[in-house]
Scaffold this motif. Structure first.
Motif, mmCIF file in Angstrom:
data_model
loop_
_atom_site.group_PDB
_atom_site.id
_atom_site.type_symbol
_atom_site.label_atom_id
_atom_site.label_comp_id
_atom_site.label_asym_id
_atom_site.label_seq_id
_atom_site.Cartn_x
_atom_site.Cartn_y
_atom_site.Cartn_z
ATOM 1 N N LYS A 121 0.822 -1.219 0.000
ATOM 2 C CA LYS A 121 0.000 0.000 0.000
ATOM 3 C C LYS A 121 0.851 1.262 0.000
ATOM 4 C CE LYS A 121 -4.160 -1.854 2.201
ATOM 5 N NZ LYS A 121 -5.139 -1.691 3.295
ATOM 6 N N ARG A 122 2.157 1.117 -0.201
ATOM 7 C CA ARG A 122 3.059 2.260 -0.090
ATOM 8 C C ARG A 122 2.643 3.412 -1.014
ATOM 9 N NH1 ARG A 122 8.040 3.125 2.014
ATOM 10 N NH2 ARG A 122 9.219 4.836 1.076
ATOM 11 N N ALA A 123 2.371 3.112 -2.283
ATOM 12 C CA ALA A 123 1.991 4.166 -3.221
ATOM 13 C C ALA A 123 0.695 4.848 -2.791
ATOM 14 C CB ALA A 123 1.852 3.592 -4.628
ATOM 15 N N TYR A 124 -0.241 4.064 -2.278
ATOM 16 C CA TYR A 124 -1.530 4.628 -1.866
ATOM 17 C C TYR A 124 -1.367 5.543 -0.656
ATOM 18 C CZ TYR A 124 -6.263 4.915 0.004
ATOM 19 O OH TYR A 124 -7.456 5.378 0.507
ATOM 20 N N VAL A 125 -0.666 5.085 0.381
ATOM 21 C CA VAL A 125 -0.588 5.881 1.610
ATOM 22 C C VAL A 125 0.315 7.097 1.445
ATOM 23 C CG1 VAL A 125 -1.109 3.891 3.068
ATOM 24 C CG2 VAL A 125 1.278 4.499 2.641
ATOM 25 N N LEU A 126 1.222 7.064 0.461
ATOM 26 C CA LEU A 126 2.126 8.197 0.240
ATOM 27 C C LEU A 126 1.706 9.053 -0.950
ATOM 28 C CD1 LEU A 126 5.619 6.525 0.813
ATOM 29 C CD2 LEU A 126 4.335 7.965 2.409
ATOM 30 N N ARG A 127 0.483 8.907 -1.426
ATOM 31 C CA ARG A 127 0.074 9.577 -2.659
ATOM 32 C C ARG A 127 0.067 11.099 -2.538
ATOM 33 N NH1 ARG A 127 -4.115 7.843 0.215
ATOM 34 N NH2 ARG A 127 -6.116 8.946 0.239
ATOM 35 N N LEU A 128 -0.039 11.612 -1.327
ATOM 36 C CA LEU A 128 -0.077 13.069 -1.130
ATOM 37 C C LEU A 128 1.147 13.593 -0.384
ATOM 38 C CD1 LEU A 128 -3.828 13.556 -0.153
ATOM 39 C CD2 LEU A 128 -2.736 14.191 -2.313
ATOM 40 N N ILE A 129 2.161 12.761 -0.200
ATOM 41 C CA ILE A 129 3.245 13.155 0.687
ATOM 42 C C ILE A 129 4.030 14.352 0.159
ATOM 43 C CG2 ILE A 129 5.053 11.639 -0.217
ATOM 44 C CD1 ILE A 129 4.161 12.266 3.508
ATOM 45 N N THR A 130 4.168 14.493 -1.161
ATOM 46 C CA THR A 130 4.877 15.653 -1.711
ATOM 47 C C THR A 130 4.168 16.944 -1.336
ATOM 48 O OG1 THR A 130 5.742 14.360 -3.559
ATOM 49 C CG2 THR A 130 5.705 16.749 -3.822
ATOM 50 N N GLU A 131 2.839 16.961 -1.501
ATOM 51 C CA GLU A 131 2.063 18.152 -1.123
ATOM 52 C C GLU A 131 2.141 18.420 0.374
ATOM 53 O OE1 GLU A 131 1.049 15.700 -3.053
ATOM 54 O OE2 GLU A 131 -0.075 16.458 -4.791
ATOM 55 N N VAL A 132 2.153 17.361 1.172
ATOM 56 C CA VAL A 132 2.230 17.521 2.624
ATOM 57 C C VAL A 132 3.537 18.195 3.023
ATOM 58 C CG1 VAL A 132 2.446 16.262 4.801
ATOM 59 C CG2 VAL A 132 0.650 15.648 3.173
ATOM 60 N N TRP A 133 4.671 17.711 2.483
ATOM 61 C CA TRP A 133 5.956 18.324 2.844
ATOM 62 C C TRP A 133 6.039 19.772 2.363
ATOM 63 C CZ3 TRP A 133 7.230 15.888 6.670
ATOM 64 C CH2 TRP A 133 7.408 14.506 6.739
ATOM 65 N N THR A 134 5.541 20.036 1.160
ATOM 66 C CA THR A 134 5.553 21.407 0.651
ATOM 67 C C THR A 134 4.734 22.330 1.547
ATOM 68 O OG1 THR A 134 5.844 20.651 -1.627
ATOM 69 C CG2 THR A 134 4.994 22.876 -1.316
ATOM 70 N N SER A 135 3.543 21.858 1.966
ATOM 71 C CA SER A 135 2.691 22.673 2.831
ATOM 72 C C SER A 135 3.345 22.918 4.184
ATOM 73 C CB SER A 135 1.331 21.991 3.030
ATOM 74 O OG SER A 135 0.610 21.929 1.821
ATOM 75 N N LEU A 136 3.895 21.866 4.772
ATOM 76 C CA LEU A 136 4.551 22.031 6.070
ATOM 77 C C LEU A 136 5.710 23.023 5.977
ATOM 78 C CD1 LEU A 136 4.542 18.403 7.512
ATOM 79 C CD2 LEU A 136 3.542 20.422 8.608
ATOM 80 N N GLU A 137 6.465 22.962 4.903
ATOM 81 C CA GLU A 137 7.593 23.879 4.734
ATOM 82 C C GLU A 137 7.126 25.322 4.595
ATOM 83 O OE1 GLU A 137 9.512 22.218 1.366
ATOM 84 O OE2 GLU A 137 10.540 20.640 2.521
ATOM 85 N N ARG A 138 6.100 25.548 3.784
ATOM 86 C CA ARG A 138 5.625 26.919 3.572
ATOM 87 C C ARG A 138 4.941 27.471 4.814
ATOM 88 N NH1 ARG A 138 2.838 28.812 -1.661
ATOM 89 N NH2 ARG A 138 3.750 30.723 -0.786
#
Length: 352
Positions: free
Chosen positions: A315-332
Motif C-alpha cells: 500500500k506504499r503508493a496509496y498511503v504516500l500519494r499526497l506526501i509531496t504536497e504535505v511536505w511542501t505545505s509544512l515547509e511553507r
C-alpha cells in the motif's frame, strides 16, 4: 516501531485485510442483493471497496470491511447517512441499499476469512477533487459544502461517535513515535515543530469549543466534483472516520487540502473558510487555533503515512500519494508565525 506503538493505535492496522476479488464481490451482489453487473476494485485504507455497475439498477459501491471493524461503527455510518438524507435531502451523499433480507449491513466470511461486514451504498458520479482543476470559486464552494454537511449532522448522535480513532487530530501528539519512520531529518523537524505548536496553542483551547459528530476526513480523494464544472461539489465519500469532535477540527482538515498556491500560502484555505463561514460563522477562539490545527493535520498525515508505508509495502503508493504536497505545505506554513496566520485568517476569511 515498537510493539508499544501498536498498543497505542490498536490492532486494525496491524495487518492487511485478506484479499477480496471481483468474483467474491459479484457473488455477494447476486446472493444478497439480487443484482448482477460488473465489479472494479477501488483503493482504500482499511476496507475492500468495489465500484459496481448494473444494467438496470444503477451504480453502487460494495464495501467489504476489514475483519477487525466493529459492527457498531459501520452502523454509525449507515445511521448518519440516513439522518443526512432526512435533514437535508438535497445534500449529495451516498445512500444505503438494503439487502434482500432488509439489512443495512450483515457479516459473512469472504474467501475463507473471518466474518466481514458487508454494505452497499450508491455511487456518486463525477471527478475526484484531487483530479479537478482548482479555482477561487472551487475553494469557496467546497467550504460551503462542508458547512452544510456539518449542519446536517448537528442533531445526530450515535454511541460509536466516541471511538478511539487513529485519525483524531486532537491526539496528534501520540503519533510522535512514528516520526522514527520519516527518513529526512528536516522533515522530522517540521513535524515536531507542528506538534509542539499544536500542544502549546490549540490543545488547551479545544475542550472549550463547540463539538458534534463531524465527517472528519474531507480530503481531496473523498470529495466529488462536477466533471464539466469542476468548481461545483457533487458529493462527499467515505464516512469511515466520523467522530464527535470540535467543528473547527473538521474545518481544519478540509482546509489542509486547499494546498498553498503562489502568493500567500493560506490564500486558498482562507477562501475555503470564507465559504464555510457564509453558512456557519466561526467563533473567535476557533479561528484563533485554526492554523495550528492545519499544521497538526499535516503532521498526522506525514506520521501515519510514513509509518504505514514501512509496514505495508503493498500500500506504499496509496498511503504516500499526497506526501509531496504535505511536505511542501509544512515547509511553507513553517515560515509563518501562529500570530501572523491568525491575523491573515481574520482579515481574509470573512464571508462576502
Amino acid at each position: 516501531m515498537s510493539a508499544a506503538a501498536l498498543d497505542i493505535f490498536g490492532e486494525t492496522l496491524a495487518e492487511d485485510a485478506p484479499d477480496a476479488s471481483e468474483v467474491d464481490a459479484l457473488a455477494i451482489l447476486g446472493r444478497h442483493y439480487g443484482l448482477t453487473g460488473t465489479a472494479r476494485p477501488l483503493p482504500g485504507e482499511r476496507d475492500h471497496n468495489f465500484h459496481i455497475k448494473t444494467e438496470k439498477d444503477g451504480e453502487f459501491v460494495l464495501k467489504i470491511s476489514h475483519p477487525a471493524e466493529e459492527a457498531g461503527f459501520t452502523d454509525f455510518q449507515n445511521k448518519a447517512l440516513d439522518h443526512i438524507a432526512l435533514v437535508d435531502p438535497t445534500l449529495p451523499v451516498p445512500s444505503v441499499r438494503k439487502s434482500l433480507g432488509g439489512e443495512a449491513q450483515f457479516a459473512i466470511s469472504v474467501a475463507g476469512s473471518a466474518p466481514r461486514i458487508i454494505r452497499l451504498v450508491t455511487y456518486l458520479p463525477g471527478v475526484l477533487l484531487s483530479r479537478s482543476p482548482t479555482s477561487v470559486a472551487q475553494d469557496r464552494n467546497v467550504g460551503i459544502f462542508l458547512a452544510r454537511l456539518g449542519k446536517a449532522l448537528r442533531g445526530f448522535f450515535h454511541p460509536a461517535a466516541g471511538s478511539d480513532l487513529l485519525w483524531d487530530i486532537r491526539k496528534v501528539a501520540k503519533t510522535r513515535p512514528m516520526t522514527a519512520d520519516i527518513a529526512d531529518a528536516g522533515h522530522r523537524a517540521l513535524v515536531e515543530r507542528a506538534i509542539d505548536s499544536f500542544e502549546e496553542h490549540a490543545a488547551p483551547i479545544i475542550p472549550q469549543l463547540r463539538a458534534q459528530i463531524v465527517h472528519n476526513d474531507m480530503n481531496s480523494y473523498n470529495v466529488v466534483m462536477d466533471a464539466s464544472r469542476p468548481e461545483l461539489v457533487t458529493g462527499i465519500l467515505d464516512f469511515g472516520d466520523m467522530i464527535h469532535s470540535p467543528l473547527i477540527c473538521d474545518l481544519a482538515i478540509g482546509a489542509v487540502y486547499r494546498w498553498p498556491a503562489e502568493g500567500h500560502p493560506l490564500a486558498p484555505a482562507a477562501r475555503f473558510v470564507a465559504g464555510y463561514q457564509s453558512v456557519q460563522p466561526l467563533e473567535a477562539e476557533e479561528i484563533g487555533i485554526l492554523f495550528d490545527l492545519i499544521r497538526a493535520r499535516l503532521a498526522l498525515i506525514a506520521n501515519i503515512a510514513s509509518w504505514q508505508a514501512e509496514r505495508f509495502p503493498a500500500k506504499r503508493a496509496y498511503v504516500l500519494r499526497l506526501i509531496t504536497e504535505v511536505w511542501t505545505s509544512l515547509e511553507r506554513l513553517d515560515a509563518l508565525s501562529p500570530a501572523d496566520a491568525r491575523r491573515y485568517f481574520l482579515d481574509h476569511s470573512n464571508p462576502e
